[in-house]
Structure formats: C-alpha cells, structure tokens
Scaffold this motif. Structure first.
Motif, short mmCIF file in Angstrom:
data_model
loop_
_atom_site.label_atom_id
_atom_site.label_comp_id
_atom_site.label_asym_id
_atom_site.label_seq_id
_atom_site.Cartn_x
_atom_site.Cartn_y
_atom_site.Cartn_z
N SER A 1 0.86 -1.18 0.00
CA SER A 1 0.00 0.00 0.00
C SER A 1 0.89 1.23 0.00
O SER A 1 2.12 1.12 -0.05
CB SER A 1 -0.92 0.01 1.21
N SER B 1 -2.75 4.29 3.93
CA SER B 1 -3.62 3.18 3.57
C SER B 1 -3.10 1.89 4.18
O SER B 1 -1.91 1.74 4.41
CB SER B 1 -3.69 3.03 2.06
N VAL C 1 -3.60 -2.45 4.00
CA VAL C 1 -4.20 -3.55 3.26
C VAL C 1 -3.69 -4.86 3.85
O VAL C 1 -2.55 -4.96 4.28
CB VAL C 1 -3.88 -3.44 1.74
N GLY D 1 -8.93 -3.84 3.87
CA GLY D 1 -8.12 -2.78 4.44
C GLY D 1 -8.84 -1.46 4.37
O GLY D 1 -10.05 -1.40 4.22
N CYS E 1 -3.80 0.78 -2.78
CA CYS E 1 -3.54 -0.51 -2.18
C CYS E 1 -3.41 -1.50 -3.31
O CYS E 1 -4.13 -1.38 -4.30
CB CYS E 1 -4.68 -0.94 -1.27
#
Lengths: 328, 431
Positions: free
Chosen positions: A141, A149, A151, A166, A184
C-alpha cells in the motif's frame, strides 16, 4: 547471488532472534521495508522459519499483522534457528527444485503431457484454497511512500477464498514532494525456479482473463507485467479495469487480453501495442479510486481461457495526432 | 556549512552565467549583461530556495492550513456569510481579471484556484475550468519563431495549463471545444497543454462508459432513494421487487421515549420467494451484516437473509419429467463436447454458498430494526413464520467506519460454515 541473498536472510533471522534492533544491519533494512506492508512471507523451505519471520514482522507492523499470520508460534516456545540448518534447507530445497525441473522437462511443458497442454482451453492459474496459496502474493500500500492506507490479505472464513481488505486513505504523505496518495495493491510473486531463476507464465494459447470475485462496488485495476530483464522496462505494464458489482453474489469477470492498454510509470503511453502473452511475469490488482474508507475484495480463483467468440486483437488504435511517426 | 554555501554560490554563478549567455545571444548591451551577472550572484540563495516552491506542485486538495495568506487568497475570502458555491468562485475569478489588465501573478492565482475548487464544490464543473483557463492572457505565450517553438516557450505557464487539465482529468471532466479554442489561443497548437488535451480527448472517451455496473454521477441525497438505488445495483434479477417497509421518522420531541424510526428498504425477487417457501423449517436462516457497498463515494450498509448450504445428501435435484412437453423438451441430455479439446470448463470447485433470500438496507443496524424487516417480509412470505431466524450482526456500522481496520476487520463475508466467531447470536424463533 541468489544464494547469497538467501544466506543474508538466514543471518537476518538469527539476528532477529534475541532482540530486534533496527540499526544493526543497514544492508538488510531493505528487506524489512520490503516486507513492511506485506502480510505474507515467501514460502521458505522450513515452515518454522517462515512463521518466525512472520512473527518478527508482526512486531514491525503492530498487532494487526499478527492477526493476519494466524499460525504464529507461541512466545514461550523458542524456535531453534541455526545458521547451518538454514543453509542446509536452502540447498536441499534448490536441489529439489532442480530435480523437479528436469523431471518436468522430460514429461512435457509444465510437467504435463504435451497433448494435454495443447488441448487445454481453460486453465486455473491462481486459486485460493489454503494458506500456501497466499504465499504466492504480496500486498502493498502507500505506506511504503509514507501514506496511511492499509491492506491485508487472509483466507476467507470458509477457507476457500482469499479476502483482501483494508482501508484506503488518500492523505498525501508529508514528505514535501508527494502531492497525491492512496493506493492498495495485491501483486503475485514472480515464480522462481532452481537457484532463484525467474520463471514465466505462457498464456499465448488463451485470450481472456477470468476472475471469480466478490467486491464492494469499488473499481479495481488489473495490471499484468511482462517478463523482462531490461531495467528500462521494469515500470511498464498493461492494465485494465475490474468493476465489482457489490452485494452478496459472486461475480464472474472476463477481461479479454486485447483490452489491456500499455502504460509506463503509471502514465498511459501514446504508442500502444498489445500485450504479448508468451512471457507473463506477474499480475496485480490495484485500488486507487480516491475514496477514503474500508474496502474488501474476495477472490475465488483467477484463470485464463480461450473465448472462441472473441476475435479482437487489440482494442486501441494509435492516433496519428499523438504519434505521427507510426504513420509515416 | 561552507560547502553548502559554495554550492549555492556556484549555482548562482551558473545562473548568472546562463543569464549572461542568454543575454549575449540576444545581443543586449554589455552593461546590462554585467548587471544580470551581478544580480545572479546576489540572489543566489534566494533563487535556490524559491526554486523549490516554483516547482508546480500538482493540485493539492488537502493542504495544511497555512498561516500566511498566499497571494490572491483574499479574493476567495471575500464571500460574505460563508456561502461557498459556484457563484462566489466565479466572482473571485472575475475579480482577479478586473484587478489588473496585465494579469500579474496569474499562474499563482490559477494554482490557488485549483486548490480551492473542492472547497467551493466546483471541481466537476467544466465551465469553471474554462473560466480558469480564460485567466491566462491570450496570444502572449504563443511561440512566434522557430527557436521559440523548438524549446518550451514559457514553461511555467505551460505547466500551469497542464495542471488545470490534469485536475480536470482527475475528476473525469471532458474538455470541450471551448477548452480547445482557449488553449490554442493561449499556447498555440504545438504546446504541452494541447498535447495533454489531445490525450484526454482520446482516452477519456475510450473509458467513459466502460463500467458495466454504472452508478449515476449525482447520487440521490435522500437515504431511502439511495437505498433503493443500492439494492437495485446489487440485485442481478431485474424482476426483483423493492419494498419500503418503513419510512424514516425523526424522533418525536413530544414523546422522548419513542426512539427515532429508521428507514428499512428491502428487495426480493420471485425466485427468492419461491426458494424461501421451499425452505426446510427445521433449518434456521440467518440475518447477517452489515456489509458495505460503495456507490461512488458513498458507503451504504446492507443486510442479507440467507441460509446455510445444504449438505449434499439433502439436496433434491429438481427433475423435469419428460412428459411435460413432448414437442419442446425442457431438458436435453446430448453430448455436445466433441473431444477433449472442446472442454472449456475450469478444473476447480467453485466456492459454493447458501442461498440468499432477501436483502435490505436499513437506517440502523440493530436487531430491533431488522426484526421489523423480517416481520415485513412475513407478509409476502408466510413460510417465514415457521422458520427460526438467527441474527448474526457484527457490531454497528459506526465502528466499522472509524475502526480503520485496526480494531476489527471489515465484516468478513458470510460464507462460513463454522460459526465460532459470531459475536452476537440470539435465537429468535418466530411464530
């Protein structure tokens, strides 16, 4: 070279064992960075080693990472790690792979009889039926560039599909140069053979990508990379969109390979050409739709098949306005 | 420190040298050249620091609040009463145009306006982008001879023009002929903004209608309409019927013990109704959720009513007797596959899950609301009165939104056979 790297890996494990100190071995820090956002490890020859790596990485990523790697050893039981053992396992593993390659070559392409491979109309390339299937994938990510972010990848509740979930956050990292952020991705690992030799997928007899997924209505991008040794081509890939419907039903997505457009460093190129399918190195799914919030994508399997009704070779014509040299 | 100074000095020198060469090429008088070189030396440090800020940062939407006002920012502050809409934005842009005939500082102004667009809610408006491009002075930046055409003419201005187009691209705004006309007037045909425009014309049209599950650009603000849209979006069966079981009512201030009434909208297709009528009452069915569905940038949460997958020995295959229709047989057992190469089936067992009987989107995700949904469903599905309904709800939606994946993952999908992770599980036999 590859073996050297493996050995470095081994020392890395040894170092991790007593106490994790961040600034001990700077030459290895890139490996840590590499694993930072990935939820899964390379399938090591020794399962114990793999899980231990996961453990150390859980420390790096916080407690959420531990949730992803469920098969953690309990903190009491100390996994015995020895340098000689690591080398021995590596060597054994590589010779096993060498033996497999030789035997497979004797039988036919990919270890199956030739007539079977030639008559194949549909092939499952990636499936998710167990934890070992997750080892073929890497998730990443924008944490690697300083974003927010997150994930994670894990098996679904019924242990028959992979769940990629995520949170996407398009907050740009405060590093002074990045203006945008928020992605992501889930990327398949490049298959490796004996002595870490790169292997490729040959899909030249198929013309359509097939995915059985279930999403939450967000658009994804499917990226396919060709195998190349040129460093100038390492950022080139072919992409197309995958729109999920949302809802509780599974969805079969068929994307003809002729629809994939060519891009370099994330920019669509002016001179387009079709994806050549004889040497495919990896496939990836990217989410970057600038909408902040949680997301999930469930994948049952990914395959390729031949659609006899599809005859298009390439969907995008070149424009004489943009690339006049092609039309001279 | 000294080496940094030296580097700065060298850089300034080279700048001065470049200015010198440029001036010499242009055939300027010598005294001017000396002054240029001197200035280059003097402003070395300043030039270096301003170099960074000169790099046109791409249009940033979320910028930290800056203490010092940027140039021209007062234009956007003027709006009295705090109304921030298209009219005030257009007024600010027009104010800038009237300030100065020479449009001094228009590049800074355009970058600022690009950042402000989201604030004013005009980031999807083509007319506003055209108005912004109109701020550029016309005919000034067009190359006039071979050498100007050969190199990038007025690069800062061209980059600014590209930044405007890039923001249009990000928000999916298609340029029109007026944009093209403005760009030719400002930068000429052979310029980078025009190149960007041509690319946008090519690629945006190709991908404009590529989504097989289209969502309208402007989502309905009413949650009930949004719920209807979301349910229609999810359900592939077009004959399915959307029912509003309950309209939302705000909590009555007169009687505070009456809680607010959330809306409940459900969908069920005739096939699902028939399947529910056939369902074995000995097996419970489940209300599960909430699961998220994204419609553009809005997230709605839905619940489903489903049963577990039947074990293979209990599945009865529906046999269509041959005598139903002699002329049009409902079932044909012909071997169509010609040989092994005609086999286009994937060699895999697909994930099978239990049947889904209905879906709903409700304003609240608690059990009381969903029980009302089940009661509403009983009117059309009398069989539901005999079947036990189990609620498997995974927290409230508010938690899901704020958890950011740390506390608890977004709800895993409802395909489980094992049920040890169910947080709330209450048996509620109905009828």
């Amino acid at each position: 070279m590859a073996l050297v790297q493996k050995l470095l890996n081994g020392t890395y494990i040894l170092r991790k064992c007593p106490k994790a100190s961040a600034a001990f071995c700077p030459s290895l820090s890139f490996r840590v960075a590499d694993y930072c956002s990935s939820s899964l490890q390379k399938s090591g020859p020794a399962a114990k080693k793999g899980s231990w790596l996961r453990k150390s990485e859980g420390g790096l990523q916080g407690r959420h990472q531990e949730e992803v790697a469920v098969d953690l050893p309990s903190p009491e039981e100390k996994p015995e790690v020895s340098f000689d053992r690591a080398i021995e396992d590596e060597v054994k593993d590589h010779f096993k792979r060498l033996k497999d390659e030789i035997v497979n070559h004797w039988i036919g392409p990919e270890g199956r009889p030739l007539h079977e491979v030639m008559m194949e109309q549909a092939k499952v390339v990636w499936q998710f039926r167990g934890k070992e299937d997750l080892d073929k994938w890497v998730v990443t990510s924008d944490k690697t560039i300083g974003g927010r972010s997150e994930v994670f990848l894990k098996m679904g509740k019924n242990n028959q599909s992979a769940l990629l979930y995520g949170t996407l956050s398009s907050e740009a990292p405060q590093d002074g140069e990045s203006g945008r952020s928020g992605y992501c991705a889930m990327i398949s690992r490049i298959p490796r053979g004996f002595f870490e030799r790169k292997k490729t997928y040959d899909w030249s007899q198929f013309n359509t990508l097939y995915l059985r997924v279930r999403g939450d209505g967000r658009p994804w991008m499917v990226n396919i990379r060709e195998d190349t040794d040129l460093i100038q081509r390492k950022n080139q890939m072919y992409s197309y969109f995958m729109f999920t419907r949302g809802g509780p039903y599974w969805q079969n997505i068929k994307i003809p390979f002729s629809k994939f457009f060519f891009s370099n460093q994330g920019r669509v190129r002016d001179v387009q050409h079709q994806l050549l399918l004889d040497k495919i190195s990896s496939i990836g799914f990217t989410l970057a739709d600038k909408v902040d919030g949680p997301f999930f994508l469930e994948i049952d399997f990914i395959g390729v098949f031949t659609d006899p009704a599809h005859t298009e070779e390439f969907a995008y014509e070149n424009s004489p306005e943009l690339s006049p040299r092609l039309f001279k | 420190m000294s080496w940094a100074q030296a580097a700065l000095l060298a850089r300034g020198l080279s700048r001065g040298w470049g200015g010198l060469c440029g001036a010499a090429l242009r055939g300027a008088p010598f005294s001017q050249v000396a002054a240029l070189a001197l200035r280059g030396l003097h402003r070395s440090a300043a030039a270096c620091s301003s170099d960074l800020s000169l790099v046109p940062s791409p249009p940033e939407s979320q910028r930290r609040p800056v203490k010092v006002l940027e140039p021209h920012e007062e234009l956007f502050k003027q709006a009295p009463g705090g109304e921030r809409d298209k009219a005030s934005f257009v007024r600010a842009v027009q104010c800038f145009g009237q300030q100065d005939v020479r449009r001094r500082g228009h590049v800074d102004f355009i970058y600022l306006a690009l950042r402000k667009m989201r604030e004013f809610g005009v980031q999807r408006d083509l007319a506003v982008y055209n108005l912004l491009l109109d701020v550029f002075p016309k005919e000034v930046f067009r190359p006039r001879n071979v050498f100007q055409r050969m190199f990038v003419h007025y690069p800062r201005q061209q980059e600014c023009g590209v930044a405007v187009l890039e923001q249009m691209e990000q928000h999916g705004v298609m340029p029109d002929t007026q944009t093209e006309f403005l760009l030719t007037q400002i930068f000429g045909r052979r310029s980078y903004p025009m190149l960007k425009l041509v690319r946008m014309k090519l690629w945006l049209t190709r991908f404009k209608n590529v989504n097989p599950f289209p969502v309208p650009l402007h989502l309905p603000p009413d949650p009930v309409d949004l719920a209807k849209l979301g349910l229609r979006h999810m359900e592939p069966d077009l004959s399915a019927r959307v029912t509003v079981y309950q309209m939302s009512l705000p909590s009555d201030p007169a009687s505070p013990e009456e809680p607010a009434q959330p809306h409940i909208v459900g969908i069920q297709s005739p096939d699902q109704q028939a399947a529910l009528a056939r369902h074995n009452p000995a097996r419970p069915i489940f209300v599960e959720g909430p699961f998220s569905l994204w419609l553009r940038d809005k997230c709605v949460y839905y619940h489903i009513l489903r049963a577990d997958l039947l074990p293979p020995e209990e599945r009865d295959v529906e046999e269509v007797p041959e005598e139903w229709s002699l002329f049009y047989p409902m079932q044909l057992d012909l071997e169509y596959a010609r040989s092994a190469w005609d086999d286009s089936e994937f060699d895999i067992n697909e994930v099978e899950e239990g049947p889904i009987f209905a879906m709903c989107i409700a304003g609240a995700h608690d059990q009381a609301t969903l029980a009302k949904w089940i009661q509403g469903l009983q009117e059309t599905n009398p069989a539901l009165a005999r079947i036990p309904v189990v609620f498997r709800l995974a927290g409230s939606a508010g938690e899901l939104l704020t958890s950011s994946g740390m506390e608890e993952p977004p709800p895993p999908r409802p395909e489980s056979q094992e049920e040890e992770e169910v947080p709330q599980r209450q048996q509620q036999g109905q009828g």
